[in-house]
Scaffold this motif. Structure first.
Motif, PDB file in Angstrom:
ATOM      1  N   THR A  53      -8.026   7.708  -0.679  1.00 58.20           N
ATOM      2  CA  THR A  53      -8.476   6.983  -1.432  1.00 58.20           C
ATOM      3  C   THR A  53      -7.572   5.458  -1.426  1.00 58.20           C
ATOM      4  O   THR A  53      -8.141   4.525  -1.698  1.00 58.20           O
ATOM      5  CB  THR A  53      -8.214   7.480  -2.859  1.00 58.20           C
ATOM      6  OG1 THR A  53      -8.561   8.700  -2.964  1.00 58.20           O
ATOM      7  CG2 THR A  53      -8.807   6.869  -3.977  1.00 58.20           C
ATOM      8  N   LEU A  54      -6.391   5.440  -1.051  1.00 56.42           N
ATOM      9  CA  LEU A  54      -5.432   4.296  -1.306  1.00 56.42           C
ATOM     10  C   LEU A  54      -5.683   3.708   0.103  1.00 56.42           C
ATOM     11  O   LEU A  54      -5.575   2.400   0.194  1.00 56.42           O
ATOM     12  CB  LEU A  54      -4.038   4.556  -1.418  1.00 56.42           C
ATOM     13  CG  LEU A  54      -3.647   5.054  -2.754  1.00 56.42           C
ATOM     14  CD1 LEU A  54      -2.133   5.252  -3.294  1.00 56.42           C
ATOM     15  CD2 LEU A  54      -4.008   4.071  -3.834  1.00 56.42           C
ATOM     16  N   HIS A  58      -0.261  12.242  -9.131  1.00 53.31           N
ATOM     17  CA  HIS A  58      -1.509  12.158  -8.167  1.00 53.31           C
ATOM     18  C   HIS A  58      -1.322  12.771  -6.426  1.00 53.31           C
ATOM     19  O   HIS A  58      -0.190  12.371  -5.961  1.00 53.31           O
ATOM     20  CB  HIS A  58      -2.156  10.849  -8.213  1.00 53.31           C
ATOM     21  CG  HIS A  58      -2.454  10.243  -9.309  1.00 53.31           C
ATOM     22  ND1 HIS A  58      -3.480  10.510  -9.926  1.00 53.31           N
ATOM     23  CD2 HIS A  58      -1.680   9.423 -10.138  1.00 53.31           C
ATOM     24  CE1 HIS A  58      -3.735   9.926 -11.204  1.00 53.31           C
ATOM     25  NE2 HIS A  58      -2.765   9.097 -11.128  1.00 53.31           N
ATOM     26  N   LEU A  67       3.687   9.717 -10.078  1.00 53.09           N
ATOM     27  CA  LEU A  67       2.761   9.919 -11.347  1.00 53.09           C
ATOM     28  C   LEU A  67       2.015  11.208 -11.281  1.00 53.09           C
ATOM     29  O   LEU A  67       1.380  11.546 -12.188  1.00 53.09           O
ATOM     30  CB  LEU A  67       1.891   8.880 -11.572  1.00 53.09           C
ATOM     31  CG  LEU A  67       2.705   7.398 -12.025  1.00 53.09           C
ATOM     32  CD1 LEU A  67       1.742   6.449 -12.195  1.00 53.09           C
ATOM     33  CD2 LEU A  67       3.269   7.602 -13.212  1.00 53.09           C
ATOM     34  N   VAL A 112       4.307   5.432  -5.717  1.00 55.32           N
ATOM     35  CA  VAL A 112       4.187   5.367  -7.409  1.00 55.32           C
ATOM     36  C   VAL A 112       3.097   6.400  -7.698  1.00 55.32           C
ATOM     37  O   VAL A 112       3.303   7.260  -8.504  1.00 55.32           O
ATOM     38  CB  VAL A 112       3.709   3.902  -7.637  1.00 55.32           C
ATOM     39  CG1 VAL A 112       3.354   4.086  -9.180  1.00 55.32           C
ATOM     40  CG2 VAL A 112       4.630   2.974  -7.461  1.00 55.32           C
ATOM     41  N   ALA A 113       1.888   6.417  -6.948  1.00 55.09           N
ATOM     42  CA  ALA A 113       0.903   7.620  -7.427  1.00 55.09           C
ATOM     43  C   ALA A 113       1.620   8.928  -7.180  1.00 55.09           C
ATOM     44  O   ALA A 113       1.273   9.624  -8.022  1.00 55.09           O
ATOM     45  CB  ALA A 113      -0.312   7.493  -6.496  1.00 55.09           C
ATOM     46  N   TRP A 159      -6.515  13.444  -0.012  1.00 55.44           N
ATOM     47  CA  TRP A 159      -7.429  12.626  -0.813  1.00 55.44           C
ATOM     48  C   TRP A 159      -6.679  11.571  -1.324  1.00 55.44           C
ATOM     49  O   TRP A 159      -7.286  10.350  -1.359  1.00 55.44           O
ATOM     50  CB  TRP A 159      -7.703  13.621  -2.073  1.00 55.44           C
ATOM     51  CG  TRP A 159      -8.385  12.738  -3.058  1.00 55.44           C
ATOM     52  CD1 TRP A 159      -9.589  12.589  -3.334  1.00 55.44           C
ATOM     53  CD2 TRP A 159      -7.633  12.327  -4.136  1.00 55.44           C
ATOM     54  NE1 TRP A 159      -9.762  11.907  -4.370  1.00 55.44           N
ATOM     55  CE2 TRP A 159      -8.645  11.397  -4.983  1.00 55.44           C
ATOM     56  CE3 TRP A 159      -6.426  12.162  -4.802  1.00 55.44           C
ATOM     57  CZ2 TRP A 159      -8.391  10.739  -6.156  1.00 55.44           C
ATOM     58  CZ3 TRP A 159      -6.099  11.385  -5.903  1.00 55.44           C
ATOM     59  CH2 TRP A 159      -7.091  10.835  -6.702  1.00 55.44           C
ATOM     60  N   LEU A 160      -5.539  11.340  -1.766  1.00 50.69           N
ATOM     61  CA  LEU A 160      -4.692  10.495  -1.941  1.00 50.69           C
ATOM     62  C   LEU A 160      -4.582   9.471  -0.960  1.00 50.69           C
ATOM     63  O   LEU A 160      -5.037   8.013  -1.151  1.00 50.69           O
ATOM     64  CB  LEU A 160      -3.200  10.496  -2.243  1.00 50.69           C
ATOM     65  CG  LEU A 160      -2.369   9.532  -3.038  1.00 50.69           C
ATOM     66  CD1 LEU A 160      -2.977   9.072  -4.406  1.00 50.69           C
ATOM     67  CD2 LEU A 160      -0.945   9.862  -3.088  1.00 50.69           C
ATOM     68  N   ASP A 191       0.936  -1.346  -0.039  1.00 46.76           N
ATOM     69  CA  ASP A 191      -0.106   0.007   0.104  1.00 46.76           C
ATOM     70  C   ASP A 191       0.859   1.041   0.068  1.00 46.76           C
ATOM     71  O   ASP A 191       0.622   2.227  -0.712  1.00 46.76           O
ATOM     72  CB  ASP A 191      -0.835  -0.112   1.328  1.00 46.76           C
ATOM     73  CG  ASP A 191      -2.066  -1.030   1.211  1.00 46.76           C
ATOM     74  OD1 ASP A 191      -2.693  -0.979   0.249  1.00 46.76           O
ATOM     75  OD2 ASP A 191      -2.062  -1.908   2.230  1.00 46.76           O
ATOM     76  N   ASP A 205       2.362   1.655  -3.440  1.00 44.98           N
ATOM     77  CA  ASP A 205       1.311   2.340  -4.444  1.00 44.98           C
ATOM     78  C   ASP A 205       1.241   3.890  -4.380  1.00 44.98           C
ATOM     79  O   ASP A 205       1.280   4.412  -5.113  1.00 44.98           O
ATOM     80  CB  ASP A 205       0.045   1.425  -4.005  1.00 44.98           C
ATOM     81  CG  ASP A 205      -0.109   0.088  -4.832  1.00 44.98           C
ATOM     82  OD1 ASP A 205       0.818  -0.010  -5.750  1.00 44.98           O
ATOM     83  OD2 ASP A 205      -0.964  -0.371  -4.670  1.00 44.98           O
TER      84      ASP A 205
END
Lengths: 307, 359
Positions: B50-51, B36, B34, B30-31, B46-47, B24, B27
């Motif tokens: 969400t994750l 996010h 990119l 990585v997000a 928010w990120l 997790d 991820d």
């Protein structure tokens, strides 16, 4: 990432809010499945179609989950009975082999194709509780094993059917998996943790609903005037506000679209829609069960008296 | 040492019981790379939400954590922007400071008279009686989500029932019997039709007796959960009855101890079941009641006679509380195996029921 981002606005049949579009993009980047929940009839399934249409990914691979669905059937099937029948015929050498009787299931084929596509697992909560967990590993790695295929036949199967014992998907652009659930059953925890969660809310603004109706009924402003549409949407929102909490299934966007279509066919005017605010014409089709119809009937009457 | 982005927050969440894995965390990194959830603190929140947050409770806890995060000091921003040049992106970027100013510092919230006061509800209120009520000022401005956490979750229960199997071939003939088909073919030389047999189905029979006496009030939702879990258990036959303290005194159809059933009737209707009793056996009140123990012994004898066997007893009180009261005496009655009502205990009880405990 040279793929265009999903905006949720690029199709002529679906509108996604910015927050939903953002989660969709995040899920695509992280190669995680998207779990969509929300009221029935508010466009959970359409989200998958709009992703496919906007990103030009061709047909959506739709898998309607049933209570008897097994995870393995989505990947591949072995037609053993057919093989048994063929084995009866001594002149048929085919039955010596397993591979002619293997066929890839919808998810299996989507992974094997190696071309980005959208896979829609519709109403996953209908299946057995083990179903989501069995799929977890496949949706994680986009790789699966065909254990029934003997090693000796692998080369031949690769030559003729283009897959071997291990089927690997495209690691860089795996299928975009959209899963919808109606919360009939609680999904297992590990599965929930793997998915990115999207809750599709019912759009409450008149403008948005107007847009949705226009996009879905394909009625041009000439055919259906703005006046009728605005009063219809307002009347619908009045009915819905009264129905929420008092009925089992309050009317949602799909009912609104049907209703507007019927109003259009019957040539209703804004005045006729506003005559009885609680009971617009044909309000009955907004409800799906006898009990809901009855309770709205009595509710709208008592409310009218109170007014 | 360079600290990884979000590391502190992630570790904090893990320590606070968020079930997160390294994956997790990866991820999230990585997000971030990119693009996010960068640029503003709200987007970063928010990120993370969400994750990492999957239930409403977790979302609220995460939101609180973010609210309580101190404002970044200029020094911290300098270090973080330093990291930013080495890493590709970090959560905190210079623009964040502007955002951070709009956030409510923690202290303000705390000072706004949080001390609970006590008020008396007036007699005019629907409650009628002037009971003291603790009034917590609404300054908290946050909703509390209280999630019930039963000692055994519904899913765990369903999964555990699956251990209880007694497979027998039963029902319509739908499965191919390969051996018989081959034998048939070799006997006749040609296969007329494949030999089919009924599918194996679970024929395990389970009868649950649930103590619904006042001392079991904290676990009163459990009976309904057990009944719910039966619907999805794939057990051959299941039934649940309720009793008041002592199953020998009588069985009832409902959790409110209405609709009594004669034990003889129940025995006649459900012969040959494994028996699972859920009750505190006196451990909740901590008293020794010799008559109750004697009566339970009689019950065990009668259960044996009506082929309700083996018997497992699940006690929601921890084992340490059994000593010195009726529970300890009931636990040693021959034929009863008593376990704690928690995940391991349930598994052990089912193992006992499926035959490990047969004498």
């Amino acid at each position: 990432m040279n793929e265009p981002r999903y905006t949720g606005k690029g199709t002529d049949f679906y509108l996604a809010s910015d927050s939903i579009a953002e989660i969709v993009n995040l899920a695509i980047d992280l190669k995680r499945p998207i779990l969509v929940e929300g009221e029935p009839g508010c466009g959970k399934t359409m989200l998958a179609y709009s992703i496919a249409a906007e990103k030009k990914l061709g047909e959506v691979v739709k898998i309607s989950v049933k209570s008897t669905s097994r995870a393995q059937d989505l990947l591949y099937r072995l037609n053993a009975l057919r093989r048994l029948q063929d084995a009866q015929n001594p002149n048929n050498p085919q039955a010596q082999y397993v591979y002619p009787y293997l066929s890839l299931g919808p998810l299996g084929a989507a992974i094997h194709r190696k071309k980005r596509c959208v896979v829609l697992l519709d109403e996953i909560d209908k299946a057995d509780i083990d179903f989501p967990n069995d799929l977890l590993d496949v949706l994680d790695r986009f790789t699966y094993q065909i254990d029934e295929l003997p090693e000796a036949e692998e080369q031949q199967c690769l030559k003729e059917r283009s897959f071997g014992r291990t089927v690997e998907g495209n690691k860089d652009a795996p299928p975009i998996v959209v899963i919808t659930s109606n919360r009939e059953k609680r999904l297992p925890e590990p599965f929930l943790r793997r998915c990115l969660y999207v809750r599709v809310k019912f759009p409450e603004s008149v403008d948005e609903l107007q847009d949705i109706v226009r996009k879905n009924t394909k009625l041009s402003p000439d055919a259906l005037s703005d006046g009728v549409l605005v009063s219809a949407v307002e009347a619908f929102l009045r009915v819905r506000r009264l129905a929420v909490g008092n009925t089992q299934k309050p009317p949602s966007t799909s009912e609104l679209i049907d209703w507007v279509q019927i109003l259009h066919w019957n040539g209703k005017t804004p005045e006729s829609l506003n005559q009885d605010p609680k009971r617009p014409p044909h309000w009955g089709i907004l409800f799906k069960t006898m009990a809901d119809l009855d309770s709205y009937e009595s509710l709208s009457r008592t409310d009218a008296k109170a007014d | 040492m360079i600290r990884l982005p979000l590391e502190g927050l992630f570790l904090h969440l893990v320590r606070n019981g968020f079930p997160l894995s390294v994956r997790d965390y990866q991820d999230a990194i990585v997000a971030l790379r990119l693009g996010h959830g960068t640029l503003t603190r709200d987007r970063l929140r928010w990120l993370c939400e969400t994750l990492w947050a999957h239930t409403d409770e977790e979302r609220i806890r995460l939101a609180r954590l973010f609210r309580d995060l101190p404002q970044p000091t200029p020094e911290a921003i300098r270090t973080m922007t330093g990291v930013r040049e080495q890493e590709v992106t970090t959560p905190a970027s210079p623009r964040e400071t502007a955002e951070a100013e709009t956030m409510v510092p923690r202290n303000e919230d705390q000072e706004e008279g949080r001390a609970p006061s006590v008020e008396f509800a007036s007699a005019a209120e629907p409650g009628g009686v002037g009971l003291p009520q603790a009034v917590v000022p609404s300054a908290l401005r946050q909703s509390h989500i209280l999630t019930p956490r039963p000692s055994v979750s519904l899913r765990q229960m369903i999964v555990t029932w699956r251990r209880f199997r007694l497979a027998r071939r039963f029902g319509p003939k739908v499965q191919l019997d390969i051996d018989a088909t081959i034998a048939e073919k070799s006997r006749r030389g040609t296969l007329v039709e494949p030999v089919l047999v009924p599918a194996r189905r679970n024929q395990a029979r389970l009868l649950v007796l649930f103590d619904a006496s006042p001392s079991m009030v904290p676990w009163c939702g459990m009976g309904k959960m057990v009944a719910d879990s039966f619907g999805r258990s794939q057990l051959g036959f299941t039934a649940i009855y309720y009793f008041n303290n002592d199953p020998e005194d009588g069985l009832f159809d409902s959790e409110r101890l209405t609709r009594p059933k004669l034990p003889q009737d129940v025995a006649r209707e459900h012969p040959g079941c494994a028996l699972l009793v859920v009750g505190d056996a006196g451990a909740a009140r901590g008293r020794t009641d010799r008559e109750r123990v004697r009566s339970t012994r009689r019950f065990v004898q009668r259960a044996y006679d009506t082929s309700w066997w083996p018997i497992a007893w699940l006690n929601p009180m921890p084992r340490s509380r059994w000593a010195g009261n009726s529970a300890a005496r009931i636990a040693i009655i021959p034929g009863i195996a008593m376990f704690e009502l928690k995940e391991d205990g349930l598994v052990q009880a089912v193992d006992h029921l499926r035959g490990k405990g047969r004498h």
